[in-house]
Scaffold this motif. Structure first.
Motif, PDB file in Angstrom:
ATOM      1  N   TRP A 109       9.182   7.889   5.496  1.00 26.17           N
ATOM      2  CA  TRP A 109       7.958   7.956   6.289  1.00 26.17           C
ATOM      3  C   TRP A 109       8.326   7.517   7.703  1.00 26.17           C
ATOM      4  CZ3 TRP A 109       3.154   9.807   5.957  1.00 26.17           C
ATOM      5  CH2 TRP A 109       2.136   9.282   6.759  1.00 26.17           C
ATOM      6  N   ARG A 113       4.444  10.381   9.450  1.00 29.31           N
ATOM      7  CA  ARG A 113       4.539  11.548   8.574  1.00 29.31           C
ATOM      8  C   ARG A 113       5.750  11.404   7.662  1.00 29.31           C
ATOM      9  NH1 ARG A 113       8.213  15.646   9.915  1.00 29.31           N
ATOM     10  NH2 ARG A 113       9.520  15.152  11.726  1.00 29.31           N
ATOM     11  N   GLN A 208       5.497  19.826   1.129  1.00 29.30           N
ATOM     12  CA  GLN A 208       5.058  20.173   2.479  1.00 29.30           C
ATOM     13  C   GLN A 208       6.126  20.975   3.211  1.00 29.30           C
ATOM     14  OE1 GLN A 208       4.011  16.282   4.032  1.00 29.30           O
ATOM     15  NE2 GLN A 208       1.885  16.484   3.364  1.00 29.30           N
ATOM     16  N   HIS A 213       0.446  23.434  -0.487  1.00 24.19           N
ATOM     17  CA  HIS A 213      -0.688  22.565  -0.152  1.00 24.19           C
ATOM     18  C   HIS A 213      -0.547  21.222  -0.862  1.00 24.19           C
ATOM     19  CE1 HIS A 213      -4.865  21.386   0.680  1.00 24.19           C
ATOM     20  NE2 HIS A 213      -4.803  20.825  -0.522  1.00 24.19           N
ATOM     21  N   SER A 215      -2.793  17.381  -0.718  1.00 27.98           N
ATOM     22  CA  SER A 215      -3.865  16.596  -0.105  1.00 27.98           C
ATOM     23  C   SER A 215      -4.467  15.667  -1.147  1.00 27.98           C
ATOM     24  CB  SER A 215      -4.960  17.517   0.446  1.00 27.98           C
ATOM     25  OG  SER A 215      -5.697  18.129  -0.614  1.00 27.98           O
ATOM     26  N   ARG A 216      -5.403  14.831  -0.694  1.00 25.79           N
ATOM     27  CA  ARG A 216      -6.268  14.128  -1.624  1.00 25.79           C
ATOM     28  C   ARG A 216      -7.202  15.157  -2.258  1.00 25.79           C
ATOM     29  NH1 ARG A 216      -6.992   8.602  -0.402  1.00 25.79           N
ATOM     30  NH2 ARG A 216      -8.141   8.592  -2.382  1.00 25.79           N
ATOM     31  N   SER A 220      -8.687  15.576   2.111  1.00 27.69           N
ATOM     32  CA  SER A 220      -8.187  14.770   3.221  1.00 27.69           C
ATOM     33  C   SER A 220      -6.674  14.585   3.120  1.00 27.69           C
ATOM     34  CB  SER A 220      -8.890  13.409   3.259  1.00 27.69           C
ATOM     35  OG  SER A 220      -8.651  12.688   2.063  1.00 27.69           O
ATOM     36  N   GLU A 221      -6.098  14.141   4.214  1.00 32.73           N
ATOM     37  CA  GLU A 221      -4.652  14.029   4.330  1.00 32.73           C
ATOM     38  C   GLU A 221      -4.102  12.896   3.465  1.00 32.73           C
ATOM     39  OE1 GLU A 221      -1.341  13.442   7.936  1.00 32.73           O
ATOM     40  OE2 GLU A 221      -3.503  13.467   8.351  1.00 32.73           O
ATOM     41  N   LEU A 222      -2.930  13.108   2.919  1.00 33.64           N
ATOM     42  CA  LEU A 222      -2.209  12.054   2.220  1.00 33.64           C
ATOM     43  C   LEU A 222      -1.476  11.203   3.252  1.00 33.64           C
ATOM     44  CD1 LEU A 222      -0.723  14.336  -0.550  1.00 33.64           C
ATOM     45  CD2 LEU A 222      -2.263  12.413  -1.006  1.00 33.64           C
ATOM     46  N   THR A 223      -1.725   9.901   3.242  1.00 30.04           N
ATOM     47  CA  THR A 223      -1.059   9.004   4.180  1.00 30.04           C
ATOM     48  C   THR A 223      -0.311   7.931   3.408  1.00 30.04           C
ATOM     49  OG1 THR A 223      -3.046   7.641   4.404  1.00 30.04           O
ATOM     50  CG2 THR A 223      -2.737   9.405   6.011  1.00 30.04           C
ATOM     51  N   TYR A 224       0.792   7.482   3.997  1.00 33.86           N
ATOM     52  CA  TYR A 224       1.692   6.555   3.308  1.00 33.86           C
ATOM     53  C   TYR A 224       1.977   5.330   4.191  1.00 33.86           C
ATOM     54  CZ  TYR A 224       2.268  10.392   0.054  1.00 33.86           C
ATOM     55  OH  TYR A 224       2.022  11.377  -0.870  1.00 33.86           O
TER      56      TYR A 224
END
Length: 254
Positions: A109, A113, A208, A213, A215-216, A220-224
């Motif tokens: 990460w 991203r 990705q 695709h 996502s949640r 919504s975007e997956l964030t780490y």
């Protein structure tokens, strides 16, 4: 250091950890599954942590097998580069003779991203990597397949499959499920039963990079690299199926 170097490192470390796990399986046998799981988790974690400390000493690491204090160390939240690893994703399957649906995850990460990642599937003899992301198959219409947990498929996914005209395919680890989307064994993976960042970071990085695709389940975007590493739900699918799956999920949650 280049991005290519990080791709290669993720792939090399995941592959080597997987080879070590195969040797542990062979040496230890399947008579005591608890001991086998514990040894696999420990040995793979130690290898990955020591390797990253040596090869990327300035980077932070978030590992499933780290202590609670290490995982909650706030210093990683300010780090520009954080490796997110699952030394053995699918310990249940690892300890079952003949099963190949377990994995090793290594992801980076960086700058907000996922910049590199690899998923080793040791018992399948392959590693999926952002260095050379697989080209996912296209869906030609009609029924498709959704990967779900072997032991606890969410009830809403069963309803979703009925709604969108899909069949459910039980697969072991999260990494194996997402990899199955990339290799054409299934067309989607939907989960809402609770997960953590290390369960999906590496396979999502590869997905990705492959143009799939991810996502949640609300889109919504997956964030780490968050303070709380819980990441409870996820949707990974061929891009042409994402709209109908997200629509179906919204309908079921109204």
């Amino acid at each position: 250091m280049t991005i290519r170097d990080d791709h290669s490192l993720a792939a090399d470390l995941a592959t080597e950890a997987g080879e070590r796990l195969l040797r542990i399986r062979e040496r230890t046998g399947f008579g005591d599954s608890s001991a086998l799981r514990a040894e696999g988790d420990r040995a793979s974690h130690v290898f990955l942590m020591e390797s990253l400390a040596r090869l990327r000493p300035s980077d932070s690491v978030l590992s499933e097998e780290a202590t609670r204090e290490e995982r909650l160390d706030p210093r990683r939240l300010d780090a520009s580069r954080v490796w997110i690893v699952d030394p053995l994703d699918g310990t249940r399957e690892f300890a079952e003779e003949g099963r190949a649906d377990w994995a090793v995850h290594v992801a980076l990460w960086e700058g907000g991203r996922l910049s590199a990642g690899a998923v080793a599937l040791p018992a399948q003899g392959r590693t999926l990597t952002t260095a050379q992301p697989p080209e996912p198959p296209s869906h030609d219409g009609g029924r498709f397949r959704i990967a779900v947990s072997r032991t606890r498929p969410p009830e809403f996914v069963q309803k979703l499959a009925y709604l969108v005209g899909a069949d459910l395919v039980p697969i072991g680890s999260a990494g194996a499920k997402i990899s199955a989307v990339l290799t054409g064994e299934v067309e989607a993976y939907v989960h809402a039963g609770g997960q953590y960042e290390w369960d999906s970071a590496a396979p999502v990085a590869v997905a990705q990079a492959a143009g799939v695709h991810a996502s949640r389940i609300d889109g919504s975007e997956l964030t780490y690299n968050q303070a709380d590493p819980s990441l409870p739900d996820i949707l990974v699918s061929l891009p042409e199926l994402a709209t109908s799956l997200l629509s179906g999920i919204r309908d079921l949650h109204r």
